[in-house]
Design a protein around this motif. Sequence first.
Motif, PDB file in Angstrom:
ATOM      1  N   CYS A   1       0.851  -1.191   0.000  1.00 30.03           N
ATOM      2  CA  CYS A   1       0.000   0.000   0.000  1.00 30.03           C
ATOM      3  C   CYS A   1       0.885   1.239   0.000  1.00 30.03           C
ATOM      4  O   CYS A   1       1.962   1.239   0.585  1.00 30.03           O
ATOM      5  CB  CYS A   1      -0.878   0.035   1.246  1.00 30.03           C
ATOM      6  N   ALA A   2       0.384   2.257  -0.648  1.00 26.81           N
ATOM      7  CA  ALA A   2       1.020   3.571  -0.616  1.00 26.81           C
ATOM      8  C   ALA A   2      -0.088   4.596  -0.466  1.00 26.81           C
ATOM      9  O   ALA A   2      -1.214   4.372  -0.924  1.00 26.81           O
ATOM     10  CB  ALA A   2       1.802   3.827  -1.900  1.00 26.81           C
ATOM     11  N   THR A   3       0.230   5.693   0.177  1.00 25.76           N
ATOM     12  CA  THR A   3      -0.739   6.776   0.257  1.00 25.76           C
ATOM     13  C   THR A   3      -1.103   7.185  -1.160  1.00 25.76           C
ATOM     14  O   THR A   3      -0.231   7.347  -2.010  1.00 25.76           O
ATOM     15  CB  THR A   3      -0.139   7.972   1.029  1.00 25.76           C
ATOM     16  N   TRP A   4      -2.412   7.343  -1.403  1.00 26.83           N
ATOM     17  CA  TRP A   4      -2.865   7.672  -2.749  1.00 26.83           C
ATOM     18  C   TRP A   4      -2.257   8.978  -3.226  1.00 26.83           C
ATOM     19  O   TRP A   4      -2.139   9.937  -2.470  1.00 26.83           O
ATOM     20  CB  TRP A   4      -4.389   7.783  -2.796  1.00 26.83           C
ATOM     21  N   SER A   5      -1.847   8.982  -4.481  1.00 26.96           N
ATOM     22  CA  SER A   5      -1.296  10.178  -5.106  1.00 26.96           C
ATOM     23  C   SER A   5      -1.843  10.270  -6.526  1.00 26.96           C
ATOM     24  O   SER A   5      -2.013   9.243  -7.199  1.00 26.96           O
ATOM     25  CB  SER A   5       0.231  10.081  -5.146  1.00 26.96           C
ATOM     26  N   LYS A   6      -2.087  11.487  -6.981  1.00 25.07           N
ATOM     27  CA  LYS A   6      -2.564  11.627  -8.356  1.00 25.07           C
ATOM     28  C   LYS A   6      -1.522  11.127  -9.364  1.00 25.07           C
ATOM     29  O   LYS A   6      -1.878  10.757 -10.472  1.00 25.07           O
ATOM     30  CB  LYS A   6      -2.988  13.064  -8.646  1.00 25.07           C
ATOM     31  N   ARG A   7      -0.264  11.053  -8.961  1.00 25.85           N
ATOM     32  CA  ARG A   7       0.773  10.489  -9.845  1.00 25.85           C
ATOM     33  C   ARG A   7       0.511   9.020 -10.159  1.00 25.85           C
ATOM     34  O   ARG A   7       0.953   8.519 -11.190  1.00 25.85           O
ATOM     35  CB  ARG A   7       2.147  10.632  -9.196  1.00 25.85           C
ATOM     36  N   HIS A   8      -0.202   8.314  -9.267  1.00 25.23           N
ATOM     37  CA  HIS A   8      -0.492   6.908  -9.514  1.00 25.23           C
ATOM     38  C   HIS A   8      -1.343   6.725 -10.771  1.00 25.23           C
ATOM     39  O   HIS A   8      -1.290   5.686 -11.413  1.00 25.23           O
ATOM     40  CB  HIS A   8      -1.177   6.269  -8.305  1.00 25.23           C
ATOM     41  N   PHE A   9      -2.112   7.746 -11.123  1.00 28.55           N
ATOM     42  CA  PHE A   9      -2.921   7.655 -12.342  1.00 28.55           C
ATOM     43  C   PHE A   9      -2.060   7.565 -13.593  1.00 28.55           C
ATOM     44  O   PHE A   9      -2.494   7.051 -14.620  1.00 28.55           O
ATOM     45  CB  PHE A   9      -3.887   8.838 -12.450  1.00 28.55           C
ATOM     46  N   ASP A  10      -0.813   8.043 -13.531  1.00 25.59           N
ATOM     47  CA  ASP A  10       0.087   7.945 -14.687  1.00 25.59           C
ATOM     48  C   ASP A  10       0.427   6.496 -15.018  1.00 25.59           C
ATOM     49  O   ASP A  10       0.790   6.182 -16.146  1.00 25.59           O
ATOM     50  CB  ASP A  10       1.389   8.713 -14.423  1.00 25.59           C
ATOM     51  N   TYR A  11       0.308   5.608 -14.026  1.00 29.86           N
ATOM     52  CA  TYR A  11       0.655   4.195 -14.197  1.00 29.86           C
ATOM     53  C   TYR A  11      -0.562   3.285 -14.097  1.00 29.86           C
ATOM     54  O   TYR A  11      -0.423   2.064 -14.110  1.00 29.86           O
ATOM     55  CB  TYR A  11       1.684   3.780 -13.137  1.00 29.86           C
ATOM     56  N   PHE A  12      -1.717   3.873 -13.993  1.00 28.52           N
ATOM     57  CA  PHE A  12      -2.945   3.115 -13.760  1.00 28.52           C
ATOM     58  C   PHE A  12      -3.647   2.813 -15.080  1.00 28.52           C
ATOM     59  O   PHE A  12      -3.886   3.707 -15.883  1.00 28.52           O
ATOM     60  CB  PHE A  12      -3.875   3.927 -12.854  1.00 28.52           C
ATOM     61  N   GLN A  13      -3.961   1.531 -15.266  1.00 27.97           N
ATOM     62  CA  GLN A  13      -4.744   1.088 -16.419  1.00 27.97           C
ATOM     63  C   GLN A  13      -6.070   0.576 -15.882  1.00 27.97           C
ATOM     64  O   GLN A  13      -6.132  -0.537 -15.363  1.00 27.97           O
ATOM     65  CB  GLN A  13      -4.006  -0.025 -17.175  1.00 27.97           C
TER      66      GLN A  13
END
Length: 168
Positions: A25-37
Amino acid sequence: TYWISMFLPSELDRIMGLPYPDIRCATWSKRHFDYFQPNEFDAVNINLFDDYVSYLEKYMQPHLNFSVLGEHKVYAMFGLVKIRDTVYEAWLLPSASISEQKFRLHKASIQFFRYAMEKLSIKRLQIAVCTTNVSAYKWAKVCYFQEEGILCKYGLNGEDYYMMSKIA
């Protein structure tokens, strides 16, 4: 108090039984959307927004929203939104690759819900599930959410949703 109601990613790794550091788990970050499919269903809904990330950020509350990361992937994004003292709504965005960790993350979900309800003294945890999203409905049922009724025309395109809950 604030400190009582927070979750740390390391705490969730342990509670959810995630094999840190491979999956964590990681604290949610909008950067995660860059790698999210996103999966096929959620991709359609995400595309209905001009800026879905900003929409999500509007509802984010500190220490209640996370991503499950591993193998250079974002498997899921999830969290809780506090409605009032003992009532929360859960949300989940599964990725297209979540099936690679389906059983592990299903078990982790059940542990997260149990722990969150206990730690935050949640009396009602609710989710809204689109009536056409069969896999999400099945997942909610095996996570012990009970169907309460239909939210008519609740979706962005007028879809009906199930209101489902877990009651302490």
